[in-house]
Design a protein around this motif. Sequence first.
Motif, PDB file in Angstrom:
ATOM      1  N   PRO A 444      37.863  35.989  42.724  1.00  0.00           N
ATOM      2  CA  PRO A 444      37.847  37.321  42.104  1.00  0.00           C
ATOM      3  C   PRO A 444      38.919  38.277  42.620  1.00  0.00           C
ATOM      4  O   PRO A 444      38.742  39.493  42.524  1.00  0.00           O
ATOM      5  CB  PRO A 444      36.444  37.825  42.463  1.00  0.00           C
ATOM      6  N   ALA A 445      40.004  37.773  43.161  1.00  0.00           N
ATOM      7  CA  ALA A 445      41.112  38.625  43.599  1.00  0.00           C
ATOM      8  C   ALA A 445      42.375  37.788  43.633  1.00  0.00           C
ATOM      9  O   ALA A 445      42.324  36.554  43.631  1.00  0.00           O
ATOM     10  CB  ALA A 445      40.822  39.213  44.981  1.00  0.00           C
ATOM     11  N   ALA A 446      43.516  38.464  43.661  1.00  0.00           N
ATOM     12  CA  ALA A 446      44.786  37.751  43.642  1.00  0.00           C
ATOM     13  C   ALA A 446      44.981  36.913  44.903  1.00  0.00           C
ATOM     14  O   ALA A 446      45.433  35.766  44.837  1.00  0.00           O
ATOM     15  CB  ALA A 446      45.933  38.752  43.491  1.00  0.00           C
ATOM     16  N   LYS A 447      44.650  37.456  46.063  1.00  0.00           N
ATOM     17  CA  LYS A 447      44.828  36.717  47.316  1.00  0.00           C
ATOM     18  C   LYS A 447      43.527  36.626  48.094  1.00  0.00           C
ATOM     19  O   LYS A 447      42.923  35.594  48.211  1.00  0.00           O
ATOM     20  CB  LYS A 447      45.916  37.387  48.160  1.00  0.00           C
ATOM     21  N   SER A 448      43.098  37.759  48.640  1.00  0.00           N
ATOM     22  CA  SER A 448      41.857  37.771  49.409  1.00  0.00           C
ATOM     23  C   SER A 448      41.195  39.127  49.263  1.00  0.00           C
ATOM     24  O   SER A 448      41.803  40.089  48.776  1.00  0.00           O
ATOM     25  CB  SER A 448      42.130  37.471  50.893  1.00  0.00           C
ATOM     26  N   LEU A 449      39.942  39.195  49.690  1.00  0.00           N
ATOM     27  CA  LEU A 449      39.184  40.433  49.642  1.00  0.00           C
ATOM     28  C   LEU A 449      38.832  40.855  51.064  1.00  0.00           C
ATOM     29  O   LEU A 449      38.641  40.018  51.943  1.00  0.00           O
ATOM     30  CB  LEU A 449      37.879  40.238  48.855  1.00  0.00           C
ATOM     31  N   ASP A 450      38.754  42.158  51.276  1.00  0.00           N
ATOM     32  CA  ASP A 450      38.236  42.675  52.539  1.00  0.00           C
ATOM     33  C   ASP A 450      36.751  42.933  52.359  1.00  0.00           C
ATOM     34  O   ASP A 450      36.347  43.776  51.559  1.00  0.00           O
ATOM     35  CB  ASP A 450      38.954  43.972  52.928  1.00  0.00           C
ATOM     36  N   ILE A 451      35.943  42.187  53.081  1.00  0.00           N
ATOM     37  CA  ILE A 451      34.493  42.267  52.944  1.00  0.00           C
ATOM     38  C   ILE A 451      33.924  43.208  53.989  1.00  0.00           C
ATOM     39  O   ILE A 451      34.241  43.119  55.177  1.00  0.00           O
ATOM     40  CB  ILE A 451      33.851  40.874  53.101  1.00  0.00           C
ATOM     41  N   GLN A 452      33.082  44.134  53.558  1.00  0.00           N
ATOM     42  CA  GLN A 452      32.398  45.039  54.468  1.00  0.00           C
ATOM     43  C   GLN A 452      31.189  44.314  55.064  1.00  0.00           C
ATOM     44  O   GLN A 452      30.277  43.942  54.346  1.00  0.00           O
ATOM     45  CB  GLN A 452      31.935  46.296  53.720  1.00  0.00           C
TER      46      GLN A 452
END
Length: 620
Positions: A444-452
């Motif tokens: 669901p993102a181009a590279k990576s997501l920052d997860i809280q």
Amino acid sequence: MAALDSLLFFTGLGLSEQKARETLKNQTPSAQLREAATQAQQTLGSTIDKATGTLLHGLASRLRDTRRLSFLVSCIASKKTHTEPQLSAALDYVRSHPLDPIDTADFEQECGVGVTVTPEQIEEAVEAAINKHRPQLLVERYRFNARAVLKWAGGKMIKNEVDMQVLHLLGPKMVADLEKKPKVAKVRLEETDPRTAKDVIENPGENYKTPGYVMTPHTMNLLKQHLEITGGHRRTRFPPEPNGILHIGHAKAINFNFGYAKANNGICFLCFDDTNPKKEEAKFFPAIYDMVAWLGCTPYRVTYASDYFDQLYSWAVELICRGLAYVCHQRGEELKGHNPLPSPWRDEGEATLRMKLVMEDGEMDPVAHRVKYTPHHRTGDKWCIYPTYDYTHCLCDSIEHITHLLCTREFQAQCSSYFWLCNALDVYSMAVLESRRVIITKFPAAKSLDIQVPSFPADETKGFHQVPFAPIVFIERTDFKEEPEPGFKRLAWGQPVGLRHTGYVIELQRVVQGPQCLEVTCRRADAGEKPKTFIHWVSQPLMCQVRLYERLFQHKNPEDPTSITMHGGGSISGLLCGPGKPFNEFQFECLGYFSVDPDSHQGKLVFSRTVSLKEDPGKV
């Protein structure tokens, strides 16, 4: 009498007597439910219906940030939040938005506030689902698990409609419908993906990526100053208390800390935890130093917690001034065990000093300073109050700019006070054993997501930190089975699982490169049926070798048994990617206690298991 009144109060909210009694056993959610109900009564009057009471109970049981209690209670009491899916979304929202103020419009849009799902909408959604699966339903009948998804509808309402429409389609159950559904053979797919994992090693100054780290407005500037002081080198410490001769556990810690630093061209401090003069003796200082030297380790510097008593005292005063600590007159025996009664001095002043936080093991308001009328072997009669380990170790680490804290399982609860203190004072700080590579298609993102991620799962009021969530993750090999046994709840064909803290669910699409690599699809957790369980994972890990030692003397012939199993493909989170000294100790979640092996060298860490999580008390 008070217990009976509480029981009647909770059953009056619609809770069963059993549920009410279970709630009363746990002081924190019990008090939170009473407070929530009292606030709701200000809007609804003295009588609260069962549906509202159930939502209030769910709120009190699952809410960690008590600052949000009044806000969420008002949503429930005003009937804006009136279903379990809406409550779950609301709790997720406040967890991922810890800072004030809450954007009310965004909250209402994301959480379905005020949305009402009509019976007609439920009927239409169920009818569409049944029509979609009609051929399979007619063949498998009641053995087919028919479900319909309607985002903000209550699960019970949907189930009732599903049951009614299935009964209308199939008629009453017959004897054949009661038989168990036969197992379906799984199709194995050929390996097609030759890609390999990329090792990513965390550097000093990236402490904010550590699980459990709390970001503040000062974090990045403090880390920048920290890097300027350390020059980017890894720094660890071995912190024994000088109250006796070292034992085997200390030997492991020495190995882990000194070995990890040496393997990464770092340095290791010998930091004496001399905070309790009543139990410590001067003779143990040289004895411990000699033992460290005998094991072949040379400290970069020898330091003492007592070196920093003045600074620790100043910070204790600062905590009181900031309203984050208080002086308590409860006796020591009143503070023992879990869920002790709240201190009557929490919001007054007079003589242990206690910090206002809840630790990971549930301990409330741990002690920071206590009175001891005992001369200190280094500071003499200067002090009659001494800091505790929970208070001292993180602040001394900050003063000495320790870059990597390596500890074992029994110290896990101290992580709460460690991160909380450093951030409260504005001062400078997961493992997969047998990894299985998982490729997430259509990430669901181009590279990576920052997860809280909650910094302290037991108390989310302490904030969140970010961890990377990339298209390739690693899970435990045992968390996937192509042919699971009955009761297996983790990843399998047709059985999706959630990834902890991400808000996403993965479902198996195909097996590639044998069972070592999986290809999965990914969807939001709220976009479908809730998975049976959530599993831990790592992304962009450090690769390492892990050695599992079994009991040394298994039977009468100690030389016979095979006592070691070696795993060369362990994956470890960035927390451990700093200077790992031989014998430094760690706990790997769900796996056991480990130390850095002396065979570690630059670019390759080796961990040896010292104790498993489910240790046999009869082990020799």
